[in-house]
Design an enzyme around this catalytic site. Structure first.
Site, PDB file in Angstrom:
ATOM      1  NE  ARG A  40      -2.118  -0.852   3.576  1.00 24.18           N
ATOM      2  CZ  ARG A  40      -2.462  -1.417   4.725  1.00 24.18           C
ATOM      3  NH1 ARG A  40      -3.513  -2.177   4.792  1.00 24.18           N
ATOM      4  NH2 ARG A  40      -1.760  -1.206   5.814  1.00 24.18           N
ATOM      5  NE  ARG A  75       0.133   1.681 -19.125  1.00 27.57           N
ATOM      6  CZ  ARG A  75       0.107   0.663 -18.285  1.00 27.57           C
ATOM      7  NH1 ARG A  75       1.166   0.327 -17.590  1.00 27.57           N
ATOM      8  NH2 ARG A  75      -0.983  -0.059 -18.151  1.00 27.57           N
ATOM      9  CB  CYS A  89      -7.981   5.220 -12.126  1.00 35.90           C
ATOM     10  SG  CYS A  89      -6.310   5.539 -12.689  1.00 35.90           S
ATOM     11  CD  GLU A 141     -10.167   5.926  -0.959  1.00 38.17           C
ATOM     12  OE1 GLU A 141     -10.508   5.253   0.037  1.00 38.17           O
ATOM     13  OE2 GLU A 141      -9.386   5.508  -1.821  1.00 38.17           O
ATOM     14  NE  ARG A 154      -6.729   6.549   1.082  1.00 38.86           N
ATOM     15  CZ  ARG A 154      -7.337   7.717   1.227  1.00 38.86           C
ATOM     16  NH1 ARG A 154      -7.788   8.369   0.162  1.00 38.86           N
ATOM     17  NH2 ARG A 154      -7.511   8.249   2.416  1.00 38.86           N
ATOM     18  CE1 TYR A 173      -0.871   4.881   3.454  1.00 36.41           C
ATOM     19  CE2 TYR A 173       0.848   3.437   4.278  1.00 36.41           C
ATOM     20  CZ  TYR A 173      -0.434   3.624   3.828  1.00 36.41           C
ATOM     21  OH  TYR A 173      -1.292   2.561   3.730  1.00 36.41           O
ATOM     22  NE  ARG A 184      -2.527   1.768   8.997  1.00 37.91           N
ATOM     23  CZ  ARG A 184      -2.603   0.443   8.854  1.00 37.91           C
ATOM     24  NH1 ARG A 184      -3.260  -0.053   7.838  1.00 37.91           N
ATOM     25  NH2 ARG A 184      -2.054  -0.350   9.731  1.00 37.91           N
TER      26      ARG A 184
END
Length: 125
Positions: free
Chosen positions: A6, A62, A73, A76, A88, A106, A114
């Protein structure tokens, strides 16, 4: 073994160039910190917070040469306490690392998402 890695980053404005540069930086750090090569990546899911719409963050993959990595994609969820201007990433990659050894990345304002994982040192072996 396929592992989920993540990551997230934030931008200062809804600008295509900034979204792409921050996303590229995030992808490269995720790969580097987890010793992942593009051929190890099964797929990548990108999400954007509802306030971002200038470009597809998958385009960053790319631009860094990840031509054969499947990407998609999505938007959220628009929750009241969601972090604005956020990209994210969920990268699915082949890895010999255990879940505890995976380094989730992050950056920028996304560190608050997080803090427990950002502060945690990887446990090897």
């Amino acid at each position: 073994m396929i592992r989920g890695i993540r990551g997230a980053t934030t931008v200062t404005q809804d600008d295509a160039d900034e979204i792409l540069s921050r996303t590229a930086e995030l992808l490269l750090q995720m790969a580097e910190q987890n010793a992942v090569q593009p051929d190890d990546i099964a797929s990548i899911l990108f999400t954007l917070s509802p306030d971002l719409r200038a470009t597809f963050p998958a385009e960053a993959a790319r631009k860094i040469g990840w031509k054969y990595v499947p990407v998609i994609c999505a938007r959220e969820l628009d929750v009241p306490h969601g972090l604005p201007k956020t990209v994210r990433v969920l990268m699915h990659a082949e890895s010999n690392r255990s879940p505890r050894e995976i380094r989730h990345v992050y950056l920028e304002g996304a560190v608050v998402l997080r803090e427990d994982l950002v502060a945690e040192e990887p446990q090897r072996g």
